[in-house]
Enzyme design. Sequence first.
Site, PDB file in Angstrom:
ATOM      1  N   ASP A 103       2.351  -6.851   4.562  1.00 54.55           N
ATOM      2  CA  ASP A 103       3.556  -6.115   4.308  1.00 54.55           C
ATOM      3  C   ASP A 103       3.851  -6.284   3.081  1.00 54.55           C
ATOM      4  O   ASP A 103       5.327  -7.715   3.302  1.00 54.55           O
ATOM      5  CB  ASP A 103       3.355  -4.567   5.016  1.00 54.55           C
ATOM      6  CG  ASP A 103       2.511  -4.745   6.122  1.00 54.55           C
ATOM      7  OD1 ASP A 103       1.437  -4.966   5.716  1.00 54.55           O
ATOM      8  OD2 ASP A 103       2.621  -4.177   7.490  1.00 54.55           O
ATOM      9  N   ILE A 104       4.946  -5.734   1.964  1.00 53.19           N
ATOM     10  CA  ILE A 104       5.922  -5.791   1.207  1.00 53.19           C
ATOM     11  C   ILE A 104       7.022  -5.932   2.095  1.00 53.19           C
ATOM     12  O   ILE A 104       8.180  -6.903   1.367  1.00 53.19           O
ATOM     13  CB  ILE A 104       5.629  -4.251   0.061  1.00 53.19           C
ATOM     14  CG1 ILE A 104       7.084  -5.411  -0.904  1.00 53.19           C
ATOM     15  CG2 ILE A 104       5.815  -3.099   0.557  1.00 53.19           C
ATOM     16  CD1 ILE A 104       7.025  -4.049  -2.209  1.00 53.19           C
TER      17      ILE A 104
END
Length: 241
Positions: A103-104
């Site tokens: 995930d970012i």
Amino acid sequence: MRIDKFLANQDIGSRSQVKQYIKKGMISINGTVCKSPEQKIDENTDQISYNGTVIGYQKHHYYMLNKPAGCVSATNDNLHTTILDLLKGSVSVKNLFPVGRLDIDTEGLLLITDDGELSHNLLSPSKHVAKTYFARIDGLVTEEHIKAFKAGLDIGDDKPTKPGTLVIKSTNPDTSTSEILLTITEGRYHQVKRSFEALGMKVTYLKRLSMGSLALDEALAPGEFRELTETELQALIQKIF
């Protein structure tokens, strides 16, 4: 293979740069100065030299990245920095891609390669490749949660998660927070976060520490990367093939 393609693939330079090197007599094939960028070579047997240094043939490339938060696990993105943006300027990123995604806002180990077969096997559910994460949790993790992960959790998918191994590193009753290690063998969408949400808690920080036999080099600062060692690569290969 054409000599200019070979040299570009080995990160000696772009095709146009390689042509200039050949024009200047900087490239040799089996001790003879190369005259044409179109000259064909056998990359497995011919000895190629650049400025007197022999260039070994490398079919695939493997990089360990310590992914920073704010960076997306994609090869291109119009809004955010990508993992390939971190490599550009240091190595050729042609054909490179991340093995799986983080995930970012998730940090840690990300393998980047152009080896599709290795990537497929590392991500295949049938291979049961273990991935270990460090996380900070908003909530007090207990022995009951360890049992819940071991039994498998309902995170809203068609079937429960496969058993995971949860280790409590610390808990703080004053702040109602915990630090844990979690090892899972699946790669479902937001699996770690969704698992703790199913238990009424929230992940506030997440970092991947290992994937199979490959462990994050803690000497790498967020955003830094290096090539895998031959020992690391062979250990990965032996684990999944």
